[in-house]
Design a protein around this motif. Structure first.
Motif, short mmCIF file in Angstrom:
data_model
loop_
_atom_site.label_atom_id
_atom_site.label_comp_id
_atom_site.label_asym_id
_atom_site.label_seq_id
_atom_site.Cartn_x
_atom_site.Cartn_y
_atom_site.Cartn_z
N ASP A 16 0.85 -1.19 0.00
CA ASP A 16 0.00 0.00 0.00
C ASP A 16 0.89 1.25 0.00
O ASP A 16 1.45 1.63 1.02
CB ASP A 16 -0.92 0.00 1.22
CG ASP A 16 -1.87 1.19 1.24
OD1 ASP A 16 -1.83 2.01 0.30
OD2 ASP A 16 -2.66 1.30 2.20
N LYS A 17 0.99 1.88 -1.15
CA LYS A 17 1.88 3.05 -1.26
C LYS A 17 1.39 4.22 -0.42
O LYS A 17 2.16 5.14 -0.13
CB LYS A 17 2.01 3.46 -2.72
CG LYS A 17 0.72 3.94 -3.37
CD LYS A 17 0.96 4.35 -4.82
CE LYS A 17 -0.32 4.84 -5.47
NZ LYS A 17 -0.09 5.26 -6.88
N TYR A 18 0.11 4.20 -0.04
CA TYR A 18 -0.43 5.31 0.76
C TYR A 18 -0.22 5.10 2.27
O TYR A 18 -0.53 5.97 3.07
CB TYR A 18 -1.92 5.49 0.48
CG TYR A 18 -2.21 5.84 -0.96
CD1 TYR A 18 -1.90 7.09 -1.47
CD2 TYR A 18 -2.80 4.91 -1.81
CE1 TYR A 18 -2.17 7.41 -2.80
CE2 TYR A 18 -3.09 5.22 -3.12
CZ TYR A 18 -2.77 6.47 -3.61
OH TYR A 18 -3.03 6.78 -4.92
N ARG A 28 -17.26 2.07 12.44
CA ARG A 28 -16.86 2.94 11.34
C ARG A 28 -15.70 2.34 10.54
O ARG A 28 -15.55 2.61 9.34
CB ARG A 28 -16.44 4.32 11.87
CG ARG A 28 -17.54 5.06 12.61
CD ARG A 28 -17.10 6.47 12.95
NE ARG A 28 -16.99 7.26 11.74
CZ ARG A 28 -17.99 7.96 11.20
NH1 ARG A 28 -19.17 7.96 11.80
NH2 ARG A 28 -17.83 8.66 10.10
N SER A 29 -14.84 1.54 11.20
CA SER A 29 -13.73 0.85 10.54
C SER A 29 -12.92 1.81 9.65
O SER A 29 -12.67 1.54 8.48
CB SER A 29 -14.24 -0.34 9.72
OG SER A 29 -14.85 -1.29 10.57
N CYS A 30 -12.51 2.92 10.22
CA CYS A 30 -11.84 3.98 9.46
C CYS A 30 -10.55 3.50 8.81
O CYS A 30 -9.72 2.84 9.45
CB CYS A 30 -11.53 5.16 10.38
SG CYS A 30 -12.98 6.01 11.04
N PHE A 31 -10.37 3.84 7.53
CA PHE A 31 -9.07 3.74 6.87
C PHE A 31 -8.38 5.10 7.06
O PHE A 31 -8.95 6.14 6.71
CB PHE A 31 -9.22 3.42 5.39
CG PHE A 31 -9.55 1.99 5.12
CD1 PHE A 31 -8.55 1.03 5.03
CD2 PHE A 31 -10.87 1.59 4.99
CE1 PHE A 31 -8.86 -0.30 4.79
CE2 PHE A 31 -11.19 0.25 4.75
CZ PHE A 31 -10.18 -0.69 4.65
N ILE A 32 -7.17 5.08 7.61
CA ILE A 32 -6.54 6.32 8.05
C ILE A 32 -5.22 6.52 7.31
O ILE A 32 -4.33 5.66 7.33
CB ILE A 32 -6.27 6.28 9.57
CG1 ILE A 32 -7.56 5.90 10.33
CG2 ILE A 32 -5.76 7.63 10.06
CD1 ILE A 32 -7.33 5.62 11.81
N ASP A 47 3.12 7.13 10.29
CA ASP A 47 4.03 6.39 9.41
C ASP A 47 3.62 4.93 9.27
O ASP A 47 4.45 4.01 9.32
CB ASP A 47 5.48 6.48 9.94
CG ASP A 47 5.99 7.90 10.00
OD1 ASP A 47 5.62 8.69 9.11
OD2 ASP A 47 6.73 8.23 10.94
N GLY A 48 2.31 4.71 9.11
CA GLY A 48 1.80 3.37 8.89
C GLY A 48 1.55 2.56 10.14
O GLY A 48 1.25 1.37 10.07
#
Length: 343
Positions: A16-18, A28-32, A47-48
């Motif tokens: 995952d480059k992001y 909510r299972s947020c992707f951060i 930083d991941g």
């Protein structure tokens, strides 16, 4: 200081480059993204890596009457050390604590778990409440503090919106002695569109708390035009009745705040809802209205059990018996058991 790592994060995969991480604590299972937080504002991607920079930071600590939580059937007349936090995983537009729940700019101070427990002991409090904003988004702190509290004979009380995933719910409920959970609506659409939550998750949390033996009370803020419809009220009553008609239900009057400017809840309408609920539920109380008394009466014979005037409490009509190491209250008039926990 490097922010401590949090639990309930799925690390960023190498491909995952992001460098996004996912928080699995609440529905909510947020992707951060790196440098950002989840919707709650306090669970952050550094930083991941999932971090919790607000660990141990509280907005306030105060000794309150336990009735203020509100808890009416758990150690009535006692006092409790209340700890407040920053952030929330919901965005209720009528939030009455929005200055601490809808951002992270409010002043805080470091209050490690050991200090929290020591403060409770010094104040003569045999219980700690995790409250004011949404405490469960600080689950790492709660788990640490609750374990130390139990080791010192101090009870743990949760005041929460109950929006939590099942694994985390089971882990924290093991350490909770009593809880007041907000049932903000009985509409999945209202939870999703207006509050940013998930009704099913809240109902599952309430059910699990009850089945795990947590002393449970429920609060619903009655907001005119939003959650006061006959069908919705009937749904909430049916859910609570099926779980246990003896679970106290606190119906609280809304007043305009934050982004919601509809007129305040009418006291007569609130009492009308309460009368409807009392046909199926044994203990229904109203709050945030002038002149409220909220006495507890025996659902079997109608005798006065607990008199309340503001936060002044008088235990009037109950007899305490201890059998097999367990304290049980009975109505002095009809000798039926009453679900009130002694302090």
């Amino acid at each position: 200081m490097t922010p401590p790592r949090g639990r309930y994060f799925i690390p960023s995969p190498k491909e995952d480059k992001y460098q996004r991480i996912q928080c699995t604590l609440c529905p909510r299972s947020c992707f951060i993204l790196p440098g950002a937080s989840g919707r709650c504002g306090v669970r952050i991607n550094r930083d991941g890596v999932g971090t919790i920079p607000f660990y141990g930071r509280i907005t306030s600590a105060a000794v309150d009457p336990i009735e203020k939580k509100p808890l009416y059937h758990y150690r009535p007349g006692s006092f409790i050390l209340s700890l407040g936090f920053l952030g929330c995983n919901l965005f209720c537009p009528f939030c009455q604590n929005w200055h601490i729940s809808q951002g992270t700019q409010a002043d805080t101070r470091l209050f490690p778990p050991e200090e929290a427990v020591a403060t409770a002991l010094a104040a003569g409090c045999t219980q700690i409440a995790y409250t004011y904003s949404e405490p469960l988004i600080h689950i790492e702190y709660l788990l640490d503090c609750m374990k130390i509290a139990h080791a010192e004979g101090i009870a743990n009380v949760l005041v929460s919106n109950g929006c939590l995933q099942g694994e985390a719910a089971a882990e924290v409920l093991v350490l909770i002695d009593a809880a007041n959970i907000d049932l903000k609506s009985f509409s999945q659409d209202t939870y999703a569109r207006t509050l940013g939550g998930n009704l099913t998750a809240v109902l599952d949390f309430i059910t699990l708390a009850y089945r795990m033996g947590v002393h449970l009370e429920i609060t619903t803020l009655i907001v005119p035009g939003l959650n006061d419809g006959e069908e919705e009220i009937a749904g909430a009553i049916g859910f609570l009745k099926d779980l246990s008609p003896c679970i106290p239900w606190h119906l609280s009057a809304y007043h305009p705040d934050y982004h919601w400017d509809a007129p305040s809840t009418d006291a007569c309408e609130l009492e009308k809802i309460a009368r409807r609920a009392r046909k199926d539920l044994s203990y229904v109380y109203t709050g945030n209205i002038p002149g409220e008394t909220n006495d507890t009466s025996c659902p079997h014979c109608g005798s006065l059990l607990i008199r309340r005037r503001g936060y002044s409490v008088a235990m009037k009509g109950m007899v305490l018996e201890k059998t097999k190491g367990k304290n049980t209250y009975y109505c002095a008039a009809c000798a039926k058991p009453i679900p009130v926990i002694r302090w």
